[in-house]
Motif scaffolding. Sequence first.
Motif, PDB file in Angstrom:
ATOM      1  N   ARG A 432       2.855  -1.834   6.877  1.00 34.78           N
ATOM      2  CA  ARG A 432       1.822  -2.863   7.057  1.00 34.78           C
ATOM      3  C   ARG A 432       0.458  -2.249   7.319  1.00 34.78           C
ATOM      4  O   ARG A 432      -0.562  -2.921   7.209  1.00 34.78           O
ATOM      5  CB  ARG A 432       2.212  -3.806   8.202  1.00 34.78           C
ATOM      6  CG  ARG A 432       3.453  -4.640   7.905  1.00 34.78           C
ATOM      7  CD  ARG A 432       3.763  -5.618   9.016  1.00 34.78           C
ATOM      8  NE  ARG A 432       4.280  -4.968  10.214  1.00 34.78           N
ATOM      9  CZ  ARG A 432       3.692  -5.015  11.406  1.00 34.78           C
ATOM     10  NH1 ARG A 432       2.550  -5.660  11.561  1.00 34.78           N
ATOM     11  NH2 ARG A 432       4.241  -4.398  12.444  1.00 34.78           N
ATOM     12  N   THR A 477       2.977  -3.242  -1.546  1.00 32.86           N
ATOM     13  CA  THR A 477       3.547  -4.591  -1.545  1.00 32.86           C
ATOM     14  C   THR A 477       2.773  -5.489  -0.597  1.00 32.86           C
ATOM     15  O   THR A 477       2.489  -6.653  -0.905  1.00 32.86           O
ATOM     16  CB  THR A 477       5.028  -4.540  -1.138  1.00 32.86           C
ATOM     17  OG1 THR A 477       5.743  -3.734  -2.071  1.00 32.86           O
ATOM     18  CG2 THR A 477       5.640  -5.931  -1.112  1.00 32.86           C
ATOM     19  N   THR A 478       2.394  -4.941   0.556  1.00 30.67           N
ATOM     20  CA  THR A 478       1.572  -5.701   1.505  1.00 30.67           C
ATOM     21  C   THR A 478       0.232  -6.054   0.891  1.00 30.67           C
ATOM     22  O   THR A 478      -0.240  -7.190   1.006  1.00 30.67           O
ATOM     23  CB  THR A 478       1.352  -4.884   2.793  1.00 30.67           C
ATOM     24  OG1 THR A 478       2.618  -4.610   3.406  1.00 30.67           O
ATOM     25  CG2 THR A 478       0.475  -5.636   3.771  1.00 30.67           C
ATOM     26  N   ALA A 480      -0.480  -6.374  -2.230  1.00 34.16           N
ATOM     27  CA  ALA A 480      -0.308  -7.321  -3.329  1.00 34.16           C
ATOM     28  C   ALA A 480      -0.235  -8.767  -2.830  1.00 34.16           C
ATOM     29  O   ALA A 480      -0.472  -9.692  -3.618  1.00 34.16           O
ATOM     30  CB  ALA A 480       0.959  -6.981  -4.109  1.00 34.16           C
ATOM     31  N   THR A 481       0.061  -8.970  -1.543  1.00 32.81           N
ATOM     32  CA  THR A 481       0.094 -10.332  -1.025  1.00 32.81           C
ATOM     33  C   THR A 481      -1.278 -10.978  -1.033  1.00 32.81           C
ATOM     34  O   THR A 481      -1.403 -12.204  -0.956  1.00 32.81           O
ATOM     35  CB  THR A 481       0.653 -10.362   0.407  1.00 32.81           C
ATOM     36  OG1 THR A 481      -0.220  -9.612   1.272  1.00 32.81           O
ATOM     37  CG2 THR A 481       2.056  -9.776   0.463  1.00 32.81           C
ATOM     38  N   ALA A 482      -2.342 -10.162  -1.118  1.00 32.63           N
ATOM     39  CA  ALA A 482      -3.705 -10.711  -1.171  1.00 32.63           C
ATOM     40  C   ALA A 482      -4.073 -11.218  -2.559  1.00 32.63           C
ATOM     41  O   ALA A 482      -5.142 -11.796  -2.750  1.00 32.63           O
ATOM     42  CB  ALA A 482      -4.726  -9.651  -0.726  1.00 32.63           C
ATOM     43  N   THR A 484      -3.722 -13.711  -5.577  1.00 34.43           N
ATOM     44  CA  THR A 484      -3.294 -15.098  -5.742  1.00 34.43           C
ATOM     45  C   THR A 484      -3.215 -15.524  -7.200  1.00 34.43           C
ATOM     46  O   THR A 484      -2.658 -16.571  -7.509  1.00 34.43           O
ATOM     47  CB  THR A 484      -4.253 -16.059  -5.011  1.00 34.43           C
ATOM     48  OG1 THR A 484      -5.586 -15.863  -5.511  1.00 34.43           O
ATOM     49  CG2 THR A 484      -4.228 -15.780  -3.513  1.00 34.43           C
TER      50      THR A 484
END
Length: 490
Positions: A432, A477-478, A480-482, A484
């Motif tokens: 993270r 991966t963290t 990539a959560t940004a 949309t």
Amino acid sequence: MDTRLELTFLGHQTWLVQGGGHRVLIDPVLTEAFGLPGRAECRVWPPRTVDAALMPRPDAVVLTHEHLDHFHLPSLDLLDRQVPVWTGPLLPAPVEEAIVRLGFEVRRVDHTIPIELGDLRVTLYPAGARTLFWEDRVVQPCLRVGDGPAVFVAVDADPSDLYLQQVADGTRPVPRMAVVSNNSQIVPPGMPASSVNLLPGVGGTRHRTGLAVLNQLLLDVLAPLDGVGDVALCGNGFLPPASPHGPFLYSDHPQMAAAANGLQHLFHVHGPRPGERLTVPASPAQKVTVDRVGWVRIDDDFEYESLVAHAAFLADPGAVHLSPLADEPADQDRALELLQQELPRLGRELLATGTGVLACSIHEYLSGPLGPHRAVLRLKDSPGGELLQFAWDVTTADFVRVEATGREEAMAVYPFGAEMFYQDYLALLQGRLQVWDVAGGAMECWHIGRPLDSLVYALFGIYGEHQRPDLAARSYTTMATAITTPAGDR
């Protein structure tokens, strides 16, 4: 043939280079901030917005290396998936995998295979041999249209020995312009930072001046490129997370360039602001010209507010207390188990670092003869609010929990120490946060020896992407959560 090159500066270390009717986008950071989402994000400085829809479409993206101020998935997401991403042979595999998952093709080349876009050639040279280990996978682009002027981008590393040799033996021309990265990241006095040695009398930043920065960038870096006509400064272009002091010292590149031009006559130094375009003419007799593009806008209000905060901090820094970058782990039992599993590995890895080598070679410290405990890891704000203190025992190559003490007492007993937040260290182990985030925003250290003997540099070696690609993959991966926008919509 029109052999001029146009370099549009987009902020920090992002450039759009046009020549021969083709465009190359280098290390795109196109959003207002970069890094992992949350409190670890860094705002680009000077603050600006890039209208990616109006930006001329690049024919290629060049990714010089994996650090998050150069490799930013949300920015890549703004680009046409038909644009190939070119990089060097040493880019960590998890970076390529993350880019491919976003829908791009990644093409790896070495310094013997130029990227050819019509008459525009881009050669990616490996970093110089003296480059520090966390930057040694960098590639440095050299761009040229036909037999026109060359531009060499010395990204984040010592200039490439292979490129310098080719210039020296005449197989490549001396570049008309060199782009150099200012990575000094000097915080004002009174600001806690991992780069400041906490031991009395040896830390601080008073000796780190703008003159020293210019000497390193313009004389040390460029000495082998005798004859270069123009230099462009970049880098140092972000605000650290939750920084009360605004920008770093010596990050005003127009001011730095003006000072450099008044102090030397070897070359002309440019300090572009985001949105400025430098045109390198075909003729060596003509000067580099500067204008602005319309699709990059400076946020004047935020810049003014940050400069006011900077001036206020310089006048009276007060007492600054660092804050954690990560939230507390949801599963405290699992978090403690993860910590207990990691500390033995950390202890073994530490032995082979500069810190470990020096720690094992000394025999006395402030408190007298040294026993087997040579370094200490202090984790703040653990469950219950207590401080956890772990001593590194070189006879077992493990960290053992010891009674927590005050910082001054720990500094008197252990020649090496690092202090960070419990939740930040766990976030590092979970992907993270990256080690650069923790070191850049919420860690303090002390050490004997050289700066490179600090525990923070040991942690760079132990937790960097080259050593822990598994953690790097989790962090991507963290990040990539940004994103949309579905890949299919690009």
